[in-house]
Design a protein around this motif. Structure first.
Motif, PDB file in Angstrom:
ATOM      1  N   GLY A   1       0.822  -1.209   0.000  1.00  0.00           N
ATOM      2  CA  GLY A   1       0.000   0.000   0.000  1.00  0.00           C
ATOM      3  C   GLY A   1       0.855   1.258   0.000  1.00  0.00           C
ATOM      4  N   ARG A   2       1.899   1.253   0.819  1.00  0.00           N
ATOM      5  CA  ARG A   2       2.785   2.419   0.874  1.00  0.00           C
ATOM      6  C   ARG A   2       3.482   2.633  -0.457  1.00  0.00           C
ATOM      7  NH1 ARG A   2       5.051   0.583   6.263  1.00  0.00           N
ATOM      8  NH2 ARG A   2       3.716   1.630   7.787  1.00  0.00           N
ATOM      9  N   ALA A   3       3.927   1.520  -1.069  1.00  0.00           N
ATOM     10  CA  ALA A   3       4.663   1.643  -2.328  1.00  0.00           C
ATOM     11  C   ALA A   3       3.790   2.266  -3.415  1.00  0.00           C
ATOM     12  CB  ALA A   3       5.179   0.278  -2.779  1.00  0.00           C
ATOM     13  N   LEU A   4       2.463   2.080  -3.312  1.00  0.00           N
ATOM     14  CA  LEU A   4       1.560   2.703  -4.292  1.00  0.00           C
ATOM     15  C   LEU A   4       1.350   4.180  -3.987  1.00  0.00           C
ATOM     16  CD1 LEU A   4      -1.221  -0.016  -4.720  1.00  0.00           C
ATOM     17  CD2 LEU A   4       0.500   0.658  -6.394  1.00  0.00           C
ATOM     18  N   GLY A   5       1.816   4.622  -2.825  1.00  0.00           N
ATOM     19  CA  GLY A   5       1.653   6.029  -2.465  1.00  0.00           C
ATOM     20  C   GLY A   5       0.419   6.290  -1.627  1.00  0.00           C
TER      21      GLY A   5
ATOM     22  N   ASP B   1       3.774  12.122   6.419  1.00  0.00           N
ATOM     23  CA  ASP B   1       3.042  11.095   5.677  1.00  0.00           C
ATOM     24  C   ASP B   1       2.693  11.556   4.265  1.00  0.00           C
ATOM     25  OD1 ASP B   1       1.623   8.585   5.493  1.00  0.00           O
ATOM     26  OD2 ASP B   1      -0.237   9.727   5.707  1.00  0.00           O
ATOM     27  N   ARG B   2       2.271  12.840   4.142  1.00  0.00           N
ATOM     28  CA  ARG B   2       1.850  13.355   2.841  1.00  0.00           C
ATOM     29  C   ARG B   2       3.025  13.377   1.847  1.00  0.00           C
ATOM     30  NH1 ARG B   2      -2.196  17.026   1.236  1.00  0.00           N
ATOM     31  NH2 ARG B   2      -2.823  17.295   3.404  1.00  0.00           N
ATOM     32  N   GLU B   3       4.168  13.876   2.316  1.00  0.00           N
ATOM     33  CA  GLU B   3       5.341  13.949   1.432  1.00  0.00           C
ATOM     34  C   GLU B   3       5.848  12.560   1.049  1.00  0.00           C
ATOM     35  OE1 GLU B   3       8.363  17.179   2.744  1.00  0.00           O
ATOM     36  OE2 GLU B   3       6.942  16.863   4.383  1.00  0.00           O
ATOM     37  N   LEU B   4       5.893  11.669   2.031  1.00  0.00           N
ATOM     38  CA  LEU B   4       6.362  10.306   1.759  1.00  0.00           C
ATOM     39  C   LEU B   4       5.460   9.635   0.732  1.00  0.00           C
ATOM     40  CD1 LEU B   4       7.292   8.956   5.317  1.00  0.00           C
ATOM     41  CD2 LEU B   4       8.853   9.527   3.465  1.00  0.00           C
ATOM     42  N   SER B   5       4.128   9.807   0.902  1.00  0.00           N
ATOM     43  CA  SER B   5       3.186   9.167  -0.012  1.00  0.00           C
ATOM     44  C   SER B   5       3.345   9.713  -1.425  1.00  0.00           C
ATOM     45  CB  SER B   5       1.754   9.380   0.472  1.00  0.00           C
ATOM     46  OG  SER B   5       1.611   8.892   1.778  1.00  0.00           O
TER      47      SER B   5
ATOM     48  N   LEU C   1      10.402   3.268   1.642  1.00  0.00           N
ATOM     49  CA  LEU C   1       9.746   2.288   2.512  1.00  0.00           C
ATOM     50  C   LEU C   1      10.628   2.133   3.748  1.00  0.00           C
ATOM     51  CD1 LEU C   1       8.307  -0.617   0.345  1.00  0.00           C
ATOM     52  CD2 LEU C   1       7.137   1.305   1.414  1.00  0.00           C
ATOM     53  N   THR C   2      11.924   2.277   3.549  1.00  0.00           N
ATOM     54  CA  THR C   2      12.857   2.415   4.664  1.00  0.00           C
ATOM     55  C   THR C   2      13.383   3.840   4.600  1.00  0.00           C
ATOM     56  OG1 THR C   2      13.479   0.096   4.551  1.00  0.00           O
ATOM     57  CG2 THR C   2      15.015   1.578   5.660  1.00  0.00           C
ATOM     58  N   VAL C   3      13.141   4.599   5.648  1.00  0.00           N
ATOM     59  CA  VAL C   3      13.581   5.991   5.648  1.00  0.00           C
ATOM     60  C   VAL C   3      15.018   6.042   6.156  1.00  0.00           C
ATOM     61  CG1 VAL C   3      13.166   8.289   6.591  1.00  0.00           C
ATOM     62  CG2 VAL C   3      11.237   6.829   5.993  1.00  0.00           C
ATOM     63  N   PRO C   4      15.941   6.556   5.329  1.00  0.00           N
ATOM     64  CA  PRO C   4      17.346   6.558   5.741  1.00  0.00           C
ATOM     65  C   PRO C   4      17.606   7.510   6.910  1.00  0.00           C
ATOM     66  CG  PRO C   4      17.077   7.653   3.623  1.00  0.00           C
ATOM     67  CD  PRO C   4      15.737   7.110   3.991  1.00  0.00           C
TER      68      PRO C   4
END
Lengths: 219, 258
Positions: free
Chosen positions: A125-129, B81-85, B55-58
């Motif tokens: 889910g995360r990888a899809l944004g 969360d918004r920026e990461l997404s 997915l892994t934040v350095p």
């Protein structure tokens, strides 16, 4: 000596019995709903990264899980008002106690359901944004919910049985009404038999339903 | 550098507890090229791949994919969360264990990203999903449930799901490692066709022959460091570092004729 069973006299108390059934059901449904809401918050707090929130919530849960409901009811009704200075009616004290007691179990069921979902689903889910709430709502909870339903139904069954403890605070639930009828009629055998039968009639379909759900989930 | 860099990592560091998994990694992937990450397990190659889409934040370092860049050097605010997404939405990722959504049909899996993240109308998303499923050879499986598919089919659905976001780059994390040997080929064929279309790809793989034949460059990692990097054929056939040679010696039987 042969006991002469006679259930006929109970008919004249049908009003009292009706009120008792109503109170039992209302408290069960009411505290199941409020318990689920609080339980959801407990689960999210325990799953969050906020250490303080997690620690506080875990502490509260353990207190409610590791003491008997009867003790909690009596404590909230008699001791809490002395500590806080706020008078609670028996019904309010009972509602608060059963809500928190139920929530501490519901919360663990919900948390367990959420963490039982494979980590790969979060990754996907995360990888899809997906944002956190989309991931929860569209990916994690639909999968977790299927696994949560049977234990939630079972806990609700227990919650209904626990409402019989309200009688100690003189909340007019089914058992309390039974005590009233007994003291007026001097026929505890018939009265308590009938009370037990009514509980059974309400709960048996619910436990069957839980079994059916569990069977459906397991295949 | 004359070629345009599509992925750029500078000074990336990551620790899990006391273990430093990535030690100051710098890596570039040119637009339209394919880079294979190889190395023993525990070398940090999967963590490196996962840090490209965060997915892994350095803990440290700078990461750029296309136009988007995030800086994790000390003093910079951590992205929310918004920026990461938003960052992740521009990259596609394919996992070893497929990670299809089991409560959705095949087409719903492919539609999930466009509908939820890009707010694409459902009808358009369905059309797109059917195009992509046809592309990976699964046009007839649109309404199937994921648990009725073979591993190779599931992985091809996962590729279609990632492509549905129209990503600028595709990341493959050991995409064929969980597959039965006879199913590996169909997934590699799809990856090969993406390479032919000019998709920028970074892949962690144990398929050395595939890395040699499809990748432009190969990066060999060990203990959280890049040990050797170069043109694919050169690194795999004539590695210059003893560690690379030692690692590749386990595979040479399976490399086959070139």
């Amino acid at each position: 000596m042969q006991y002469q069973w006679d259930f006929g006299f109970l008919l004249q108390y049908k009003g009292l019995i009706g009120v008792g059934v109503l109170y039992t059901l209302a408290f069960t449904i009411g505290t199941a709903v409020s318990g689920l809401v609080v339980g959801c918050m407990i689960a999210l707090a325990r799953l969050s990264n906020m250490r303080v929130a997690t620690a506080v919530v875990t502490g509260v849960i353990e207190i409610f899980r590791c003491t008997p409901v009867l003790v909690q009811l009596v404590w909230v009704y008699y001791a809490l008002p002395i500590l806080t200075g706020i008078e609670l009616s028996p019904s309010v004290a009972a509602f608060i106690t059963l809500t928190l007691y139920g929530a501490s179990f519901f919360g663990e069921i919900i948390r367990g359901g959420i963490i039982s979902v494979d980590m790969g689903q979060w990754d996907a889910g995360r990888a899809l944004g997906m944002r956190r709430h989309q991931l929860m709502g569209d990916v994690i909870l639909p999968q977790a919910f299927r696994r949560m339903v049977p234990p939630l139904v079972n806990q609700t069954v227990l919650q209904l049985k626990n409402t019989s403890l309200l009688s100690v605070l003189a909340v007019p639930d089914l058992l309390y009404q039974g005590q009233l009828i007994t003291s007026a009629s001097y026929r505890p055998l018939e009265t308590y038999t009938m009370i037990a039968v009514i509980y059974f009639i309400i709960l048996f379909p619910l436990t069957r339903f839980a079994h059916r759900l569990e069977a459906r989930m397991s295949h | 550098m004359s070629v345009q860099k599509m992925i750029e990592l500078v000074g990336v560091r990551k620790s899990f507890g006391k273990v430093e998994v990535l030690k100051d990694i710098t890596l570039n992937v040119a637009r339209g090229s394919v880079v294979a990450l190889i190395g023993p397990s525990g070398s940090g190659k999967s963590t490196l791949l996962r840090s490209v889409n965060l997915l892994t934040v350095p803990d440290q370092g700078f990461i750029r994919v296309g136009e988007q860049a995030l800086d994790f050097t000390r003093g910079h605010r951590l992205p929310g969360d918004r920026e990461l997404s938003a960052f992740r939405a521009r990259t596609g990722m394919v996992f070893q264990t497929f990670n299809l959504f089991p409560h959705m049909s095949v087409e719903e899996n492919v539609m999930a990203g466009p509908v939820k993240v890009l707010r694409m109308p459902k009808a358009d998303a369905r059309t797109l999903a059917h195009e992509l499923l046809a592309k990976v050879g699964l046009a007839d499986k649109a309404t199937a449930r994921p648990d009725t598919l073979s591993g190779g089919q599931r992985q091809r659905v996962a590729i279609a799901r990632a492509l549905a976001m129209k990503p600028e780059v595709m990341l493959f994390d050991e995409a064929t490692s969980a597959l039965d040997p006879e199913l590996v080929g169909e997934v590699l064929a799809v990856i090969r066709s993406l390479a032919a279309e000019g998709m920028t790809m970074l892949l962690v793989t144990h398929e050395m022959a595939f890395a040699r034949d499809v990748a432009d460059r190969v990066v060999f990692m060990r203990d959280g460091c890049v040990v050797e990097e170069g043109p694919a054929r050169q690194v795999i056939e004539t590695p210059s570092q003893p560690a690379t040679r030692a690692f590749l010696s386990h595979f040479h039987n399976g490399l086959g004729p070139s």
